[in-house]
Write an enzyme that holds these catalytic residues in place. Structure first.
Site, PDB file in Angstrom:
ATOM      1  N   CYS A   1       0.940  -1.423  -0.309  1.00  0.00           N
ATOM      2  CA  CYS A   1      -0.366   0.287  -0.143  1.00  0.00           C
ATOM      3  C   CYS A   1       0.705   1.062   0.660  1.00  0.00           C
ATOM      4  CB  CYS A   1      -0.949   0.058   1.186  1.00  0.00           C
ATOM      5  SG  CYS A   1      -1.589  -1.148   1.315  1.00  0.00           S
TER       6      CYS A   1
HETATM    7  N1  CO8 Z   1     -21.334  -8.615   1.733  1.00  0.00           N
HETATM    8  C1  CO8 Z   1     -22.409  -8.482   3.259  1.00  0.00           C
HETATM    9  N2  CO8 Z   1     -21.992  -8.998   4.267  1.00  0.00           N
HETATM   10  C2  CO8 Z   1     -20.801  -9.208   5.186  1.00  0.00           C
HETATM   11  C3  CO8 Z   1     -19.756  -8.490   3.762  1.00  0.00           C
HETATM   12  C4  CO8 Z   1     -19.847  -8.374   2.357  1.00  0.00           C
HETATM   13  N3  CO8 Z   1     -19.504  -8.494   1.025  1.00  0.00           N
HETATM   14  N4  CO8 Z   1     -18.192  -9.160   3.795  1.00  0.00           N
HETATM   15  C5  CO8 Z   1     -18.645  -9.173   5.627  1.00  0.00           C
HETATM   16  N5  CO8 Z   1     -19.789  -8.815   5.926  1.00  0.00           N
HETATM   17  C6  CO8 Z   1     -20.419  -9.376   7.419  1.00  0.00           C
HETATM   18  C7  CO8 Z   1     -19.364 -10.386   7.974  1.00  0.00           C
HETATM   19  O1  CO8 Z   1     -20.098 -11.283   8.144  1.00  0.00           O
HETATM   20  C8  CO8 Z   1     -19.940  -9.119   8.835  1.00  0.00           C
HETATM   21  O2  CO8 Z   1     -21.095  -9.996   9.252  1.00  0.00           O
HETATM   22  P1  CO8 Z   1     -20.967 -10.579  11.369  1.00  0.00           P
HETATM   23  O3  CO8 Z   1     -21.105  -9.460  11.865  1.00  0.00           O
HETATM   24  O4  CO8 Z   1     -22.434 -11.346  10.966  1.00  0.00           O
HETATM   25  O5  CO8 Z   1     -19.993 -10.963  11.761  1.00  0.00           O
HETATM   26  C9  CO8 Z   1     -20.583  -8.349   8.778  1.00  0.00           C
HETATM   27  O6  CO8 Z   1     -20.555  -8.563   7.834  1.00  0.00           O
HETATM   28  C10 CO8 Z   1     -19.605  -7.102   8.917  1.00  0.00           C
HETATM   29  O7  CO8 Z   1     -18.390  -7.306   8.595  1.00  0.00           O
HETATM   30  P2  CO8 Z   1     -16.876  -6.850   8.990  1.00  0.00           P
HETATM   31  O8  CO8 Z   1     -16.456  -6.926  10.617  1.00  0.00           O
HETATM   32  O9  CO8 Z   1     -15.911  -8.086   8.426  1.00  0.00           O
HETATM   33  O10 CO8 Z   1     -16.360  -5.580   8.144  1.00  0.00           O
HETATM   34  P3  CO8 Z   1     -16.408  -3.945   8.436  1.00  0.00           P
HETATM   35  O11 CO8 Z   1     -17.348  -2.927   9.145  1.00  0.00           O
HETATM   36  O12 CO8 Z   1     -14.923  -4.809   9.614  1.00  0.00           O
HETATM   37  O13 CO8 Z   1     -15.768  -4.136   7.075  1.00  0.00           O
HETATM   38  C11 CO8 Z   1     -13.606  -3.575   6.081  1.00  0.00           C
HETATM   39  C12 CO8 Z   1     -14.603  -4.471   6.501  1.00  0.00           C
HETATM   40  C13 CO8 Z   1     -14.452  -3.067   4.810  1.00  0.00           C
HETATM   41  C14 CO8 Z   1     -13.024  -4.593   4.889  1.00  0.00           C
HETATM   42  C15 CO8 Z   1     -13.034  -2.953   7.196  1.00  0.00           C
HETATM   43  O14 CO8 Z   1     -12.471  -3.821   8.086  1.00  0.00           O
HETATM   44  C16 CO8 Z   1     -12.028  -2.194   6.938  1.00  0.00           C
HETATM   45  O15 CO8 Z   1     -11.958  -1.456   5.826  1.00  0.00           O
HETATM   46  N6  CO8 Z   1     -10.387  -2.564   6.962  1.00  0.00           N
HETATM   47  C17 CO8 Z   1      -9.193  -2.049   6.422  1.00  0.00           C
HETATM   48  C18 CO8 Z   1      -9.236  -2.410   5.736  1.00  0.00           C
HETATM   49  C19 CO8 Z   1      -7.712  -2.156   4.636  1.00  0.00           C
HETATM   50  O16 CO8 Z   1      -7.585  -0.824   4.837  1.00  0.00           O
HETATM   51  N7  CO8 Z   1      -7.405  -3.220   4.075  1.00  0.00           N
HETATM   52  C20 CO8 Z   1      -6.024  -2.254   3.768  1.00  0.00           C
HETATM   53  C21 CO8 Z   1      -6.157  -3.140   2.527  1.00  0.00           C
HETATM   54  S1  CO8 Z   1      -4.226  -2.979   2.097  1.00  0.00           S
HETATM   55  C22 CO8 Z   1      -4.152  -1.949   0.904  1.00  0.00           C
HETATM   56  O17 CO8 Z   1      -4.522  -1.809   0.882  1.00  0.00           O
HETATM   57  C23 CO8 Z   1      -2.797  -2.643  -0.350  1.00  0.00           C
HETATM   58  C24 CO8 Z   1      -2.884  -4.229  -0.172  1.00  0.00           C
HETATM   59  C25 CO8 Z   1      -2.085  -4.595  -1.605  1.00  0.00           C
HETATM   60  C26 CO8 Z   1      -3.520  -4.421  -2.819  1.00  0.00           C
HETATM   61  C27 CO8 Z   1      -3.670  -6.196  -2.886  1.00  0.00           C
HETATM   62  C28 CO8 Z   1      -4.671  -6.533  -4.232  1.00  0.00           C
HETATM   63  C29 CO8 Z   1      -5.294  -7.507  -4.279  1.00  0.00           C
END
Ligand code: CO8
Length: 372
Positions: A155
């Site tokens: 990132c």
């Molecule tokens: N649709 C419906 N429901 C969903 C989905 C979906 N797609 N996904 C998860 N849920 C559900 C879960 O099962 C969960 O249900 P329950 O409460 O019953 O357990 C509920 O929704 C909440 O799930 P989460 O706790 O996972 O949801 P969040 O509110 O935390 O959101 C995110 C998930 C968006 C992933 C959030 O945690 C986030 O943004 N975190 C930070 C992520 C981040 O910044 N990552 C960095 C990525 S790395 C990068 O940027 C570069 C890496 C290299 C590139 C790679 C390219 C391929």
């Protein structure tokens, strides 16, 4: 000698995928899987795949759509990955093509030709191959004399690449540096994973850095300083690599694709990024209130809201901290450069801005800049 950013280019592929299209494909794949495995799911041997939802995606991330280099195949439930035609060794590689598109835009913005450039850095989350470097391929395609190399910092690849350019200029080893971030990430996305299928998009960005005395473009930003930090974490991971062949494991298994513990990332990276930015500004006796524009990493809208709130004590306006996630999604290292590229022309002389990336590694990289 003052070092400046004199041009920025943003290129995106023509094709895009909306949340609705993505979710329809994923849900059809999940239904198919659940039907085919109904007996095992019933017996508790396998877990049913849950449905994804476009509303969840937009609320949890701010993403509405994402660009994709090759849409064909990615939504096909018998495939679930883009179908990219292989190119021969005598042809321009896919990633070099993306890099070139972005580089050309940055050169125009910087009022430079390839002859002015003497170093090329290709810095991104993945390179298509180990060698020869994509940077050297781009150097050749543009007819640049000098040197080029690739670097990977997930990132923070874009900001760390600009840091290296800054240092090369300060050391006198280059006069004008082209930093390119061809983020072709779609081949690394697990389109069958509900938690991450929506996060990423493909894009190419590029910047030109040089000394102030040679800069002639319309929008020149003095780089006041750079700051970087890394801290090891397995919470964002891809195990794809050349050793898999010798380990006799599936080189394309789910752990070889992007996966993360998203909640942990959110919790750990937000305070790290806010503290990093505050410390960087402090170095110049600046406070967050002195910052006119925040070009932040674009991983998740809620992360950016929280980080700005911690720093400003209130929510930042859209004008102060532009968001490009709705259109571009998370583009690995390119997010803060897209924000900079699209939202820098209106600042006036003396205005302070900060570019900051944060994510896998963990890695955080920032540049405090001032409009000339
Ligand atoms: N649709 C419906 N429901 C969903 C989905 C979906 N797609 N996904 C998860 N849920 C559900 C879960 O099962 C969960 O249900 P329950 O409460 O019953 O357990 C509920 O929704 C909440 O799930 P989460 O706790 O996972 O949801 P969040 O509110 O935390 O959101 C995110 C998930 C968006 C992933 C959030 O945690 C986030 O943004 N975190 C930070 C992520 C981040 O910044 N990552 C960095 C990525 S790395 C990068 O940027 C570069 C890496 C290299 C590139 C790679 C390219 C391929």
């Amino acid at each position: 000698q003052q070092i400046v950013i004199s041009g920025v280019g943003v290129w995106h592929p023509e094709e895009s995928i909306t949340n609705e299209e993505l979710v329809n494909s994923y849900n059809a794949y999940a239904d198919n899987y659940n039907n085919e495995n109904a007996d095992k799911i019933e017996a508790g041997v396998l877990t049913a795949m849950p449905h994804s939802s476009a509303e969840f995606i937009e609320k949890a991330s701010g993403i509405k759509s994402r660009y994709i280099y090759q849409k064909e195949g990615a939504l096909d439930i018998t495939r679930m990955k883009p179908q990219i035609a292989p190119r021969g060794d005598d042809m321009l590689s896919h990633q070099a093509e993306i890099a070139l598109e972005a580089a050309k835009k940055a050169l125009v913005a910087a009022n430079k030709t390839a002859q002015d450039i003497d170093a090329v850095i290709v810095s991104c989350a993945y390179t298509q191959r180990a060698y020869p470097a994509i940077a050297i391929e781009v150097q050749e395609a543009l007819g640049i004399e000098g040197f080029g190399f690739d670097m990977l910092v997930a990132c923070s690849a874009a900001t760390f690449g600009m840091h290296r350019a800054y240092e090369m200029l300060a050391a006198g080893s280059a006069k004008c540096v082209l930093v390119i971030n061809p983020e072709l990430v779609s081949p690394q996305i697990n389109y069958t994973d509900r938690d991450s299928h929506f996060i990423f998009g493909d894009v190419g960005t590029a910047t030109v850095l040089e000394h102030a005395e040679t800069a002639t473009s319309d929008h020149i930003y003095d780089v006041l300083s750079t700051k970087a930090v890394t801290k090891y974490s397995s919470n964002i991971r891809s195990n794809f690599g050349y050793v898999s062949r010798a380990e006799d494991v599936d080189p394309y298994g789910p752990d070889k694709l992007f996966h993360q513990a998203g909640r942990k990332v959110f919790k750990e990276v937000c305070p790290m990024a806010a503290d990093h930015i505050a410390a960087h500004l402090e170095r110049h006796n600046l406070t967050p209130a002195d910052v006119k524009r925040w070009w932040l990493h674009q991983a998740n809208i809620n992360m950016n809201t929280l980080i700005c709130k911690r720093l400003l004590g209130r929510e930042a306006t859209k004008e102060e901290a532009p968001i490009v996630l709705d259109e571009y999604a998370n583009t690995a290292s390119a997010g803060s450069v897209i924000a900079f590229g699209l939202y820098h022309q209106d600042l006036t002389s003396g205005d302070i801005g900060i570019l900051c990336s944060f994510g896998a590694g963990y890695s955080i990289g920032s540049l405090v800049v001032q409009k000339r």
